[in-house]
Design a protein around this motif. Structure first.
Motif, PDB file in Angstrom:
ATOM      1  N   ILE A 177      35.375  47.083  34.839  1.00 33.95           N
ATOM      2  CA  ILE A 177      34.380  45.711  34.961  1.00 33.95           C
ATOM      3  C   ILE A 177      34.206  45.680  36.425  1.00 33.95           C
ATOM      4  O   ILE A 177      35.136  44.813  37.252  1.00 33.95           O
ATOM      5  N   PRO A 178      33.309  46.284  37.323  1.00 37.18           N
ATOM      6  CA  PRO A 178      32.773  45.813  38.540  1.00 37.18           C
ATOM      7  C   PRO A 178      32.038  44.413  38.496  1.00 37.18           C
ATOM      8  O   PRO A 178      30.845  44.458  38.343  1.00 37.18           O
TER       9      PRO A 178
ATOM     10  N   PHE B 187      48.068  42.840  39.887  1.00 34.48           N
ATOM     11  CA  PHE B 187      47.204  42.297  40.641  1.00 34.48           C
ATOM     12  C   PHE B 187      47.212  43.266  42.163  1.00 34.48           C
ATOM     13  O   PHE B 187      48.261  42.881  42.760  1.00 34.48           O
ATOM     14  N   PHE B 188      46.265  43.935  42.661  1.00 32.45           N
ATOM     15  CA  PHE B 188      46.322  44.349  43.991  1.00 32.45           C
ATOM     16  C   PHE B 188      45.303  43.370  44.813  1.00 32.45           C
ATOM     17  O   PHE B 188      44.000  43.704  44.706  1.00 32.45           O
TER      18      PHE B 188
ATOM     19  N   ALA C  32      43.986  44.350  34.498  1.00 40.13           N
ATOM     20  CA  ALA C  32      44.667  44.628  36.006  1.00 40.13           C
ATOM     21  C   ALA C  32      43.292  44.255  36.779  1.00 40.13           C
ATOM     22  O   ALA C  32      42.349  44.084  36.570  1.00 40.13           O
ATOM     23  N   MET C  33      43.534  43.892  38.136  1.00 41.27           N
ATOM     24  CA  MET C  33      42.523  43.439  38.919  1.00 41.27           C
ATOM     25  C   MET C  33      42.658  43.996  40.465  1.00 41.27           C
ATOM     26  O   MET C  33      44.061  43.851  40.838  1.00 41.27           O
TER      27      MET C  33
ATOM     28  N   PHE D 147      40.020  46.824  33.674  1.00 41.44           N
ATOM     29  CA  PHE D 147      40.307  46.736  35.392  1.00 41.44           C
ATOM     30  C   PHE D 147      38.973  46.168  35.584  1.00 41.44           C
ATOM     31  O   PHE D 147      38.066  46.652  35.830  1.00 41.44           O
ATOM     32  N   PHE D 148      39.415  44.834  36.469  1.00 41.62           N
ATOM     33  CA  PHE D 148      38.335  44.074  37.062  1.00 41.62           C
ATOM     34  C   PHE D 148      38.636  44.563  38.648  1.00 41.62           C
ATOM     35  O   PHE D 148      39.524  44.621  39.349  1.00 41.62           O
ATOM     36  N   ASN D 149      37.453  44.702  39.093  1.00 41.17           N
ATOM     37  CA  ASN D 149      37.050  44.931  40.556  1.00 41.17           C
ATOM     38  C   ASN D 149      36.038  44.145  41.261  1.00 41.17           C
ATOM     39  O   ASN D 149      34.971  44.421  40.793  1.00 41.17           O
ATOM     40  N   SER D 150      36.377  43.094  41.962  1.00 39.56           N
ATOM     41  CA  SER D 150      35.578  42.179  42.347  1.00 39.56           C
ATOM     42  C   SER D 150      35.923  41.375  43.445  1.00 39.56           C
ATOM     43  O   SER D 150      37.055  41.565  44.062  1.00 39.56           O
TER      44      SER D 150
END
Length: 432
Positions: free
Chosen positions: A155-156, A313-314, A282-283, A252-255
């Motif tokens: 999920i971007p 979390f990165f 994860a994010m 996987f969240f990317n934002s």
């Protein structure tokens, strides 16, 4: 900064090798080095006059964009580039979006700030720069233990910008982590005209500040902003509904944090409570709050609602001038990778800041040894605090405290002594 003699010598050798390679390729670097009488890097301090202030990349006359003088803008960009910006066809360019498209068509992958606080910056990047940056993202995620096994819903969260750099990173995460039957992205056309919109936004903010905004212009601006906000809300609601449907599966969240926080608000509006989402999610997130005001515990609220364990979390510190990220460890500190050379300077950017008890505080500056499209030395607008000893997480090397502030937000303002000189060099190339 502290370190063994061998380590310091190795760093100086790397800096000098890059300087010798690029001094004849980047026109502004050559002029700066010639004026300072620098022919080699024999010690770290020799690099300081050669680090470009972050404002250098917005040193072009604004009239070039206002009047559509794209060939002149090419000359400005060329003076800061390692690969010549010559023969780029700008005959059909009508705005910044078209200008960047024309450059990308011949391999100049220009990165530009959004310009929300005023004038946009433009940094020339090569295909190699983009590849290095994307590989660095994968390496950092792998080091964290988030492996590329195509088992994740991706999920971007943020809005689509249409920018090729954003799209490349989004598509990389989908390719390396996304499961074949993953959650589908919201419907709708690919975004376009990002820079034109941001230019209008900047112009309107200036006009509102000095009281010259006409009522019809203000109404048009407000309608456009409302439409963009409504589209972002539509996308976030789509993601929220999909999260609920897949709440026991890995996501996987990317934002960036503002959109992630708004996502948690929408989930609550839809009846979700902390603990309802149980997938081992994860994010990755970079950047700050983009001027938004959020609760002091906004990160914890996001983590609890989306079930993000700190081990998944990165978070990192970086900027568009760098290809490489400084990952944040479990102890809450940003680690400086071997590809980066960190300089902590005094406020004016003239000298190394003094060390005391294994700590140093001052203006952050970096040399990124991986940068290919231009000179890799940058003086930032950030005030940082650095620990020079080993980190409590067990890793060695200097670490940056998470409390990073911008000099422009402080009463002292953001004044870098050499900024005016560097800007004058660039203007000189335009006038030649």
């Amino acid at each position: 900064m502290s370190g063994t003699t061998t380590q310091r010598d190795e760093i100086v050798e790397r800096l000098d090798a890059r300087f010798q390679e690029l001094r004849q390729q980047v026109p502004v670097l050559k002029q700066r080095a010639d004026d300072e009488g620098i022919t080699e890097i024999a010690r770290r301090e020799d690099m300081i006059p050669l680090l470009f202030p972050h404002t250098t990349y917005k040193s072009y006359p604004e009239s070039l964009i206002a009047k559509g003088q794209w060939a002149q803008l090419n000359r400005w960009l060329d003076s800061l580039s390692a690969h010549r910006v010559e023969g780029v066809d700008v005959s059909d360019v009508v705005d910044v979006d078209g200008y960047i498209d024309a450059l990308e068509a011949v391999g100049h992958l220009v990165s530009s700030s959004s310009g929300t606080s005023g004038k946009s910056s433009f940094l020339n990047k090569s295909v190699q720069d983009r590849e290095v940056s994307m590989q660095n993202m994968l390496d950092c995620l792998t080091d964290l233990g988030i492996h590329r096994d195509n088992s994740w819903h991706v999920i971007p969260v943020g809005p689509e910008t249409g920018l090729s750099g954003h799209n490349a990173l989004r598509d990389l995460i989908y390719k390396e982590y996304g499961r074949p039957d993953g959650i589908e992205r919201p419907s709708g056309a690919e975004a376009s005209g990002h820079y034109a919109y941001m230019a209008r936004l900047s112009a309107m903010r200036k006009a509102m500040a000095d009281g010259t905004a006409a009522p019809d212009e203000l109404a048009t601006h407000e309608a456009s902003a409302a439409a963009r906000q409504a589209e972002n809300e539509r996308r976030l609601r789509h993601w929220a509904e999909q999260i609920i449907e897949h709440r026991t599966e890995k996501i996987f969240f990317n934002s960036q944090f503002p959109n992630l926080f708004r996502l948690t608000e929408i989930l609550r509006e839809l009846g979700m409570k902390e603990g309802d989402i149980t997938g081992e999610n994860a994010m990755t997130a970079g950047g700050g709050l983009k001027g938004m005001s959020l609760p002091a515990d906004y990160q914890n609220q996001i983590f609890r609602m989306l079930n993000i364990d700190p081990s998944r979390f990165f978070h990192y510190y970086s900027m568009q001038e760098l290809n490489i990220r400084l990952p944040k460890c479990a102890s809450g500190r940003y680690h400086v990778p071997s590809e980066l050379v960190l300089f902590v300077l005094d406020k004016n950017g003239e000298a190394l800041a003094p060390e005391s008890d294994g700590k140093v505080e001052g203006r952050a500056a970096f040399f990124d040894t991986t940068v290919d499209g231009r000179w890799g030395g940058t003086i930032t607008g950030d005030k940082i605090s650095v620990e020079l000893g080993d980190c409590s997480c067990g890793r060695t090397g200097p670490t940056v405290d998470a409390d990073i502030t911008r000099y422009s937000d402080l009463a002292d303002d953001d004044k870098i002594t050499c900024a005016g000189t560097t800007d004058a060099y660039v203007r000189g190339f335009l006038e030649d």
